[in-house]
Write an enzyme that holds these catalytic residues in place. Structure first.
Site, PDB file in Angstrom:
ATOM      1  N   ILE A 270       0.867  -1.170   0.000  1.00 15.20           N
ATOM      2  CA  ILE A 270       0.000   0.000   0.000  1.00 15.20           C
ATOM      3  C   ILE A 270       0.911   1.228   0.000  1.00 15.20           C
ATOM      4  O   ILE A 270       2.076   1.156   0.385  1.00 15.20           O
ATOM      5  CB  ILE A 270      -0.982   0.028   1.188  1.00 15.20           C
ATOM      6  CG1 ILE A 270      -0.244  -0.059   2.532  1.00 15.20           C
ATOM      7  CG2 ILE A 270      -2.007  -1.075   1.072  1.00 15.20           C
ATOM      8  CD1 ILE A 270      -1.178   0.015   3.741  1.00 15.20           C
ATOM      9  N   ASP A 271       0.371   2.351  -0.446  1.00 19.11           N
ATOM     10  CA  ASP A 271       1.174   3.554  -0.582  1.00 19.11           C
ATOM     11  C   ASP A 271       1.677   4.062   0.765  1.00 19.11           C
ATOM     12  O   ASP A 271       1.108   3.759   1.817  1.00 19.11           O
ATOM     13  CB  ASP A 271       0.362   4.655  -1.256  1.00 19.11           C
ATOM     14  CG  ASP A 271      -0.080   4.282  -2.657  1.00 19.11           C
ATOM     15  OD1 ASP A 271       0.642   3.492  -3.303  1.00 19.11           O
ATOM     16  OD2 ASP A 271      -1.140   4.766  -3.095  1.00 19.11           O
ATOM     17  N   LYS A 272       2.714   4.865   0.706  1.00 22.02           N
ATOM     18  CA  LYS A 272       3.323   5.440   1.913  1.00 22.02           C
ATOM     19  C   LYS A 272       2.285   6.099   2.819  1.00 22.02           C
ATOM     20  O   LYS A 272       2.266   5.862   4.028  1.00 22.02           O
ATOM     21  CB  LYS A 272       4.390   6.461   1.513  1.00 22.02           C
ATOM     22  CG  LYS A 272       4.981   7.239   2.675  1.00 22.02           C
ATOM     23  CD  LYS A 272       5.893   8.350   2.183  1.00 22.02           C
ATOM     24  CE  LYS A 272       6.366   9.220   3.335  1.00 22.02           C
ATOM     25  NZ  LYS A 272       7.187  10.366   2.881  1.00 22.02           N
TER      26      LYS A 272
END
Length: 302
Positions: free
Chosen positions: A136-138
């Protein structure tokens, strides 16, 4: 067609080698695989080919990614919010702001650095992505499943390919959705205008997001998004595509937005079958504090 190297799989699919490889070497983007094909890191039947090579059922593909330079991956004693753990798998609740695995732009202080200090991890995704089955994104918070050995990794990755697991997100988006629920079926790929972005493109990879309205506010909507596929930035791009970009999204959203720690997107529910027992495991975690605070603010001022 037999895949060896990072992954092994027999299939009867045909098509461009960069496209077919991207369907199975899911830890890497199609553009990255294309570059590696050009550099000779992905071989077909032991030979270098061009990205437009047409794969045949009897072909054997072997991927050996080049080493990542200037990164010395080290275990780091970073606190982890572990939701579940046994000998094979680990489920962690990732906070906003934490990068999942090292890269040249983020060489340390990642989730992988923290995991290495905690447990053995699978080796299938290489030295710099041990244990990582999906990402998942930062600035997206929430649940990730992690493989502690290669046996578990193969099973979890197969479930992702078969779309048999559960990945549900909560998102706050701009505007008021008229529909109660719906499906966004639009292929995604690298944006032709901005290489840092993903976009809906004609020849992109199949991407499908189901959404359901949870609550409407005056200028915003709280929605549940269910991933059928898991492309890079999928929910962020799909919601923008239908005219409802995520609140706080610095890449795809408007400049005038509610301030937070990036996009208001939370991977709140995760389900999969245990690699060893076959038992279905389902986990849920609450929204992070800043997300809850923002919803309370909207409740008071709506």
């Amino acid at each position: 067609m037999n895949f060896v190297g990072e992954k092994s799989r027999v299939t009867f699919q045909k098509g461009r080698v960069d496209k077919i490889a991207a369907e199975f070497f899911t830890a890497h983007s199609r553009s990255q695989l294309k570059q590696w094909i050009l550099e000779g890191h992905l071989l077909v039947n032991g030979k270098v080919v061009k990205p437009n090579y047409q794969v045949q059922p009897a072909d054997e593909l072997e991927l050996t990614p080049p080493p990542i330079k200037s990164i010395n991956l080290q275990p780091e004693e970073i606190p982890l919010d572990i939701v579940y753990e046994d000998q094979d798998v680990l489920v962690v609740n990732k906070p906003q702001g934490m990068v999942v695995h090292p890269s040249p732009g983020h060489p340390d202080h990642t989730l992988v650095n923290a995991l290495l200090a905690h447990s053995p991890l699978s080796t299938i995704n290489g030295k710099f992505r041990p244990g990582i089955v999906h990402r998942i994104d930062k600035d997206t918070s929430g649940l990730l499943m992690v493989a502690k050995n290669d046996f578990a990794h193969h099973s979890l990755a197969q479930q992702l390919r078969e779309k048999s697991n559960i990945r549900e997100y909560i998102a706050l988006v701009h505007g008021v959705l008229k529909e109660e629920k719906g499906t966004i079926d639009a292929p995604l790929g690298r944006s032709l205008k901005d290489r840092k972005k993903q976009a809906v493109v004609k020849d992109g990879r199949a991407a499908r997001t189901h959404f359901e309205v949870l609550k409407r506010y005056k200028n915003y909507t709280l929605v549940k998004c269910i991933l059928e596929t898991g492309r890079t930035h999928q929910i962020r791009v799909h919601m923008k595509y239908i005219g409802h970009p995520l609140v706080g999204d610095p890449l795809y959203g408007p400049t005038k937005t509610i301030k937070g720690n990036g996009q208001f997107l939370h991977a709140g529910k995760l389900g999969f079958k245990h690699p060893r027992t076959g038992k279905e495991l389902i986990f849920e975690v609450p929204l992070p504090a800043i997300f809850k605070k923002t919803l309370k603010f909207l409740d008071r001022n709506d």
